[in-house]
Design a protein around this motif. Sequence first.
Motif, PDB file in Angstrom:
ATOM      1  N   ALA A 163       0.834  -1.204   0.000  1.00 40.31           N
ATOM      2  CA  ALA A 163       0.000   0.000   0.000  1.00 40.31           C
ATOM      3  C   ALA A 163       0.866   1.250   0.000  1.00 40.31           C
ATOM      4  CB  ALA A 163      -0.920  -0.003   1.220  1.00 40.31           C
ATOM      5  N   ALA A 164       1.944   1.215   0.789  1.00 40.16           N
ATOM      6  CA  ALA A 164       2.849   2.369   0.857  1.00 40.16           C
ATOM      7  C   ALA A 164       3.478   2.663  -0.499  1.00 40.16           C
ATOM      8  CB  ALA A 164       3.938   2.109   1.905  1.00 40.16           C
ATOM      9  N   ARG A 165       3.867   1.590  -1.219  1.00 44.27           N
ATOM     10  CA  ARG A 165       4.470   1.789  -2.543  1.00 44.27           C
ATOM     11  C   ARG A 165       3.489   2.440  -3.495  1.00 44.27           C
ATOM     12  NH1 ARG A 165       6.681  -3.347  -1.477  1.00 44.27           N
ATOM     13  NH2 ARG A 165       5.042  -4.371  -2.700  1.00 44.27           N
ATOM     14  N   GLN A 166       2.251   1.984  -3.471  1.00 41.81           N
ATOM     15  CA  GLN A 166       1.253   2.550  -4.379  1.00 41.81           C
ATOM     16  C   GLN A 166       0.890   3.982  -4.006  1.00 41.81           C
ATOM     17  OE1 GLN A 166      -2.178   0.094  -5.039  1.00 41.81           O
ATOM     18  NE2 GLN A 166      -0.988  -1.692  -5.652  1.00 41.81           N
ATOM     19  N   LEU A 167       0.921   4.281  -2.728  1.00 45.70           N
ATOM     20  CA  LEU A 167       0.560   5.631  -2.276  1.00 45.70           C
ATOM     21  C   LEU A 167       1.741   6.594  -2.333  1.00 45.70           C
ATOM     22  CD1 LEU A 167      -1.614   4.615   0.811  1.00 45.70           C
ATOM     23  CD2 LEU A 167      -2.449   5.663  -1.298  1.00 45.70           C
ATOM     24  N   GLY A 168       2.938   6.051  -2.505  1.00 43.75           N
ATOM     25  CA  GLY A 168       4.119   6.893  -2.583  1.00 43.75           C
ATOM     26  C   GLY A 168       4.549   7.459  -1.243  1.00 43.75           C
ATOM     27  N   VAL A 169       4.307   6.705  -0.168  1.00 45.01           N
ATOM     28  CA  VAL A 169       4.712   7.140   1.179  1.00 45.01           C
ATOM     29  C   VAL A 169       5.468   5.998   1.841  1.00 45.01           C
ATOM     30  CG1 VAL A 169       2.736   8.686   1.397  1.00 45.01           C
ATOM     31  CG2 VAL A 169       2.555   6.338   2.235  1.00 45.01           C
ATOM     32  N   GLY A 170       6.002   6.254   3.037  1.00 42.64           N
ATOM     33  CA  GLY A 170       6.719   5.227   3.766  1.00 42.64           C
ATOM     34  C   GLY A 170       5.768   4.260   4.462  1.00 42.64           C
ATOM     35  N   GLN A 171       6.241   3.033   4.683  1.00 41.15           N
ATOM     36  CA  GLN A 171       5.407   2.044   5.361  1.00 41.15           C
ATOM     37  C   GLN A 171       5.007   2.478   6.772  1.00 41.15           C
ATOM     38  OE1 GLN A 171       6.824  -2.017   5.232  1.00 41.15           O
ATOM     39  NE2 GLN A 171       5.703  -2.558   7.089  1.00 41.15           N
ATOM     40  N   PRO A 172       5.913   3.114   7.562  1.00 42.87           N
ATOM     41  CA  PRO A 172       5.505   3.549   8.900  1.00 42.87           C
ATOM     42  C   PRO A 172       4.312   4.507   8.880  1.00 42.87           C
ATOM     43  CG  PRO A 172       7.887   3.574   8.707  1.00 42.87           C
ATOM     44  CD  PRO A 172       7.354   3.331   7.333  1.00 42.87           C
ATOM     45  N   ALA A 173       4.242   5.356   7.856  1.00 42.98           N
ATOM     46  CA  ALA A 173       3.133   6.302   7.759  1.00 42.98           C
ATOM     47  C   ALA A 173       1.812   5.570   7.539  1.00 42.98           C
ATOM     48  CB  ALA A 173       3.385   7.292   6.633  1.00 42.98           C
ATOM     49  N   VAL A 174       1.846   4.518   6.730  1.00 44.29           N
ATOM     50  CA  VAL A 174       0.635   3.737   6.472  1.00 44.29           C
ATOM     51  C   VAL A 174       0.203   3.008   7.738  1.00 44.29           C
ATOM     52  CG1 VAL A 174      -0.330   1.803   5.167  1.00 44.29           C
ATOM     53  CG2 VAL A 174       1.113   3.481   4.015  1.00 44.29           C
ATOM     54  N   SER A 175       1.156   2.374   8.422  1.00 44.81           N
ATOM     55  CA  SER A 175       0.847   1.655   9.663  1.00 44.81           C
ATOM     56  C   SER A 175       0.272   2.594  10.716  1.00 44.81           C
ATOM     57  CB  SER A 175       2.107   0.973  10.198  1.00 44.81           C
ATOM     58  OG  SER A 175       2.639   0.065   9.267  1.00 44.81           O
ATOM     59  N   LYS A 176       0.870   3.776  10.823  1.00 43.62           N
ATOM     60  CA  LYS A 176       0.399   4.759  11.799  1.00 43.62           C
ATOM     61  C   LYS A 176      -1.019   5.211  11.483  1.00 43.62           C
ATOM     62  CE  LYS A 176       1.544   9.278  13.805  1.00 43.62           C
ATOM     63  NZ  LYS A 176       2.500  10.429  13.777  1.00 43.62           N
ATOM     64  N   THR A 177      -1.312   5.450  10.216  1.00 45.59           N
ATOM     65  CA  THR A 177      -2.653   5.896   9.821  1.00 45.59           C
ATOM     66  C   THR A 177      -3.701   4.854  10.181  1.00 45.59           C
ATOM     67  OG1 THR A 177      -1.793   7.234   8.004  1.00 45.59           O
ATOM     68  CG2 THR A 177      -4.097   6.556   7.860  1.00 45.59           C
ATOM     69  N   VAL A 178      -3.414   3.583   9.898  1.00 43.81           N
ATOM     70  CA  VAL A 178      -4.370   2.523  10.225  1.00 43.81           C
ATOM     71  C   VAL A 178      -4.542   2.386  11.727  1.00 43.81           C
ATOM     72  CG1 VAL A 178      -4.822   0.030  10.068  1.00 43.81           C
ATOM     73  CG2 VAL A 178      -3.940   1.267   8.083  1.00 43.81           C
ATOM     74  N   ALA A 179      -3.442   2.502  12.473  1.00 43.19           N
ATOM     75  CA  ALA A 179      -3.528   2.423  13.930  1.00 43.19           C
ATOM     76  C   ALA A 179      -4.384   3.556  14.491  1.00 43.19           C
ATOM     77  CB  ALA A 179      -2.126   2.462  14.535  1.00 43.19           C
ATOM     78  N   GLN A 180      -4.206   4.765  13.958  1.00 44.24           N
ATOM     79  CA  GLN A 180      -5.007   5.917  14.401  1.00 44.24           C
ATOM     80  C   GLN A 180      -6.482   5.708  14.054  1.00 44.24           C
ATOM     81  OE1 GLN A 180      -2.984   9.109  12.370  1.00 44.24           O
ATOM     82  NE2 GLN A 180      -1.732   9.629  14.157  1.00 44.24           N
ATOM     83  N   LEU A 181      -6.737   5.109  12.905  1.00 45.67           N
ATOM     84  CA  LEU A 181      -8.109   4.844  12.493  1.00 45.67           C
ATOM     85  C   LEU A 181      -8.760   3.836  13.446  1.00 45.67           C
ATOM     86  CD1 LEU A 181     -10.293   5.381  10.353  1.00 45.67           C
ATOM     87  CD2 LEU A 181      -9.315   3.516   9.009  1.00 45.67           C
ATOM     88  N   GLU A 182      -8.024   2.800  13.798  1.00 45.13           N
ATOM     89  CA  GLU A 182      -8.546   1.811  14.738  1.00 45.13           C
ATOM     90  C   GLU A 182      -8.808   2.435  16.102  1.00 45.13           C
ATOM     91  OE1 GLU A 182      -6.819  -2.496  13.305  1.00 45.13           O
ATOM     92  OE2 GLU A 182      -5.410  -1.127  14.284  1.00 45.13           O
ATOM     93  N   ALA A 183      -7.908   3.333  16.532  1.00 45.56           N
ATOM     94  CA  ALA A 183      -8.088   3.993  17.823  1.00 45.56           C
ATOM     95  C   ALA A 183      -9.317   4.888  17.806  1.00 45.56           C
ATOM     96  CB  ALA A 183      -6.838   4.801  18.166  1.00 45.56           C
TER      97      ALA A 183
END
Length: 298
Positions: free
Chosen positions: A22-42
């Motif tokens: 997902a990070a590759r397709q979005l053009g961002v780092g993997q930590p940013a993707v993981s953080k976004t999903v974690a914030q969404l779950e919270a």
Amino acid sequence: MDRYQAMATFIRVVDTGSFSAAARQLGVGQPAVSKTVAQLEARLQVSLLIRSTHGLTPTEAGQSFYERARNAIQEADEAELAAKGAGAGLSGRLRVSAATTFARLHIIPKLPRFLAEHPHLTVEIILDDRMIDLVAEGVDISLRLGTLADSTAVARKIATGRRSVLATPAYLKRAETLRSPADLANHEAIIYSQLPSAWSFLREGAVVSVSVSGRLKVSAAEGLRAAVLADMGLTIASDWMFAPELESGAVVRVLEAWFLPTIDLWAVFPAGRMMTAKARKFADFVENIITVADKPYI
């Protein structure tokens, strides 16, 4: 947290099956993707993904959220385009997959007109003769030739093309005369590995199947073209594949009294997604350029 962006990120994670993809397709780092999903779950106070060594799988709540979020974003995109009006054109990124030779000959040379009509749109074309996973690759629309193996695919037939036995005049000049499919046994056939080596012809309601042989077998259409144009033999191919050469006379049809099964061009869209306005417009564009009436090889 941008709720729209978070939903879009989560959708891409589910579609690709991993944070890294997902990070590759979005053009961002993997930590940013993981953080976004974690914030969404919270924010939702619910677990959306099951993380294991085999990858990521949505929970029951995650699957429900994914489907609703996907529909919401697609509806929002469609609403935005409608509000801007048709004259405003399309925007964002459009990912297209297509067979290499077909795209090189028929799509890419016409792209300047499409891009000029939509100056805010970026087009990314994946040239690959394989049937790729549209969801995993983040593809909006795929142009495929032949029979669709996946009966669940969301597809639209763009055009139907002629298939012929083709060769160069130079090859035919030195080869034996061809009067019927049976004479192919005396010819050097260039075999395309993605098609059967037995060629079936139709004439006056009768089907004749002929097994052909040759010293060269290729796995890609570009190799088939190169071999034919090097006067190495004859082949069976769609007229689309040799359109410029058929028009110039560099390649000619033989056994024209015997008919071959036609080949279909399809626009295929990712299963489970709403067809986007960008993908629909591109399908319209391709249909228009392929079915132009004054092309003698269509």
